[in-house]
Design a protein around this motif. Structure first.
Motif, PDB file in Angstrom:
ATOM      1  N   PHE A 151     -30.156  10.907  30.171  1.00  0.00           N
ATOM      2  CA  PHE A 151     -30.014  11.033  31.625  1.00  0.00           C
ATOM      3  C   PHE A 151     -31.072  11.981  32.191  1.00  0.00           C
ATOM      4  CE2 PHE A 151     -28.314  13.320  35.316  1.00  0.00           C
ATOM      5  CZ  PHE A 151     -28.095  12.258  36.179  1.00  0.00           C
ATOM      6  N   SER A 204     -33.908  10.439  34.753  1.00  0.00           N
ATOM      7  CA  SER A 204     -33.677  10.817  36.150  1.00  0.00           C
ATOM      8  C   SER A 204     -34.678  11.855  36.640  1.00  0.00           C
ATOM      9  CB  SER A 204     -32.255  11.370  36.325  1.00  0.00           C
ATOM     10  OG  SER A 204     -32.054  12.524  35.524  1.00  0.00           O
ATOM     11  N   SER A 234     -41.194   9.279  32.994  1.00  0.00           N
ATOM     12  CA  SER A 234     -39.842   8.765  33.240  1.00  0.00           C
ATOM     13  C   SER A 234     -39.815   7.244  33.336  1.00  0.00           C
ATOM     14  CB  SER A 234     -39.277   9.381  34.521  1.00  0.00           C
ATOM     15  OG  SER A 234     -38.010   8.848  34.814  1.00  0.00           O
ATOM     16  N   SER A 263     -29.475   5.668  36.895  1.00  0.00           N
ATOM     17  CA  SER A 263     -30.910   6.004  36.875  1.00  0.00           C
ATOM     18  C   SER A 263     -31.759   4.816  36.417  1.00  0.00           C
ATOM     19  CB  SER A 263     -31.152   7.212  35.959  1.00  0.00           C
ATOM     20  OG  SER A 263     -30.550   8.376  36.484  1.00  0.00           O
ATOM     21  N   CYS A 269     -32.715   2.259  39.007  1.00  0.00           N
ATOM     22  CA  CYS A 269     -33.720   2.610  40.011  1.00  0.00           C
ATOM     23  C   CYS A 269     -35.009   1.804  39.788  1.00  0.00           C
ATOM     24  CB  CYS A 269     -34.036   4.107  39.955  1.00  0.00           C
ATOM     25  SG  CYS A 269     -32.705   5.160  40.553  1.00  0.00           S
TER      26      CYS A 269
END
Length: 443
Positions: free
Chosen positions: A283, A287, A293, A331, A334
């Motif tokens: 996470f 995130s 990322s 996340s 996204c």
């Protein structure tokens, strides 16, 4: 005031009657006044004497002092010293009294261990530093084992150990041995990780040792090659490190193999603790705002994380695991790749709707957020996500959520979802979102 110790029955917890040889019932044993702690009025288990000459039970007087009090509770004198001197004479008398009255169900109090002192901790920390400089991994392991032994004795010992620089010394030792060789120093490296969870350094100096490239690469190596306990301790350390600072997230995200190692711990679980730590670590990675990322998200989607998270959400009843799995899924969604994979999973909509108002406020927040991202970002000419959400009862669940109440952001997303769902709900049949029997699982 006179306190008494009454023997209780084994079942029910009610005061019992002890049949004595002379036929007397309901015999009560009076605790001598000087055996009782002046604070709690209970029998003392570890009597200690203050500089004022008054004896208390250690746990009670430590709580009094830690609360900021600087006077003796009985005499109200200002304490010239907070040193607690064990009162062996009173303790032996209490033990003898317990033995004499064991026929009434009174158990003998065990001889308490003397708590570790800041001086003893500082001394062993100095020896760890010296052993590290010499590269003496065997000596360092023995010293860490001693610290762990102290920590197992009491929570007070743990606080004393953590407050006297042990975490920084172990972090420095970890970096030094990791820099020298992962394989040759595997024993001491895993021993350090086993002690770190309850004395993890919170200061920048200690964290800088663990954030260094050798330390992070070593933890990833242990995740891949260590034994079960080593892998669990490594992921716990990584989770704690990532929770402190974005710098740690950036540094770990650039390492090769970390994504695969964390994914494996979730796919092939070794314990609930390791699973939760792995989900939390992922996470933090997905995130974050770091450049790595998006790459990590893509790689995790490619490995099948979405379907794995759905499997966890179907099978797990533990709220903490569900919250973390939903947080990661939120996340992941996204990204375009994450949403596309979520659209393709038959369980996505039923699972998300089911978790609303079923697990916790946080789980509800994440579930609504994922639903919103999937429905909001779906291509206009498809609409399958909206159809599926309606069919499993999303409209009714969201209405109920607004009636029950939720956070402002969740409320906004739920309201937006209702607007998206409303035009199509009149022509669709709703099915029970709790029933997964006729839905094909992708695993």
């Amino acid at each position: 005031m006179i306190s008494t110790w009454i023997r209780h029955r084994a079942g029910g917890g009610r005061a019992g009657k002890k049949q004595q040889p002379d036929g007397n019932l309901n015999m009560e044993v009076t605790i001598p006044t000087h055996f009782r702690c002046p604070i709690s009025l209970d029998l003392m288990k570890d009597p200690v004497t203050l500089s004022t000459g008054i004896t208390y039970d250690r746990e009670n007087i430590e709580t009094w002092i830690e609360a900021g009090n600087q006077t003796c509770p009985v005499s109200n004198q200002v304490l010239k010293s907070i040193e607690l001197i064990p009162n062996h004479a009173i303790r032996k008398m209490i033990q003898e009294w317990c033995v004499q009255n064991r026929s009434y169900g009174i158990e003998r109090i065990p001889t308490p261990r003397i708590p570790v002192s800041p001086f003893e901790v500082s001394e062993i920390v100095s020896r760890i530093v010296s052993a590290t400089k010499r590269g003496d991994q065997i000596g360092c392991q023995a010293l860490i084992a001693k610290i762990k032994s102290w920590g197992r004795e009491s929570e007070r010992n743990r606080r004393c150990i953590a407050a006297n620089g042990t975490g920084v010394a172990l972090s420095a030792a970890f970096e030094a041995f990791a820099t020298a060789s992962f394989e040759k120093n595997a024993g001491v490296l895993q021993e350090i990780l086993s002690a770190l969870p309850w004395m993890f350094p919170r200061d920048p100096e200690g964290q800088s040792y663990l954030r260094s490239s050798p330390s992070l690469r070593c933890m990833v190596w242990i995740l891949e090659c260590g034994d079960l306990s080593g892998r669990q301790n490594a992921v716990l350390a990584l989770k704690q490190l990532l929770s402190f600072d974005q710098q740690h997230v950036d540094a770990l995200g650039k390492l090769e193999g970390v994504t695969e190692a964390l994914f494996k711990l979730i796919k092939e679980p070794i314990s609930p603790t390791a699973t939760k730590a792995s989900l939390a670590a992922i996470f933090y990675l997905v995130s974050s705002l770091s450049s790595s990322s998006e790459k990590i998200k893509s790689r995790l989607v490619e490995m099948g994380l979405v379907s794995l998270l759905l499997e966890i959400l179907v099978d797990s009843s533990e709220s903490s695991i569900c919250e973390k799995a939903l947080g990661v899924l939120d996340s992941i969604c996204c990204s375009n790749e994450g949403r596309e994979d979520a659209y393709s999973q038959a369980l996505t909509m039923p699972v998300l709707v089911k978790k609303i108002l079923r697990v916790s406020d946080l789980a509800t927040e994440f579930s609504v957020s994922v639903l919103w991202k999937l429905c909001k970002n779906e291509k206009k000419d498809e609409g399958s996500a909206l159809v599926e959400a309606l069919q499993v009862g999303a409209f009714q669940k969201l209405l109920l959520l607004l009636q029950v109440g939720c956070g402002e952001k969740t409320k906004e997303k739920a309201t937006d979802l209702l607007k998206l769902l409303n035009p199509s709900r009149g022509r669709l049949e709703c099915i029970d979102s709790m029933d997964f029997k006729n839905i094909k699982r992708p695993f």
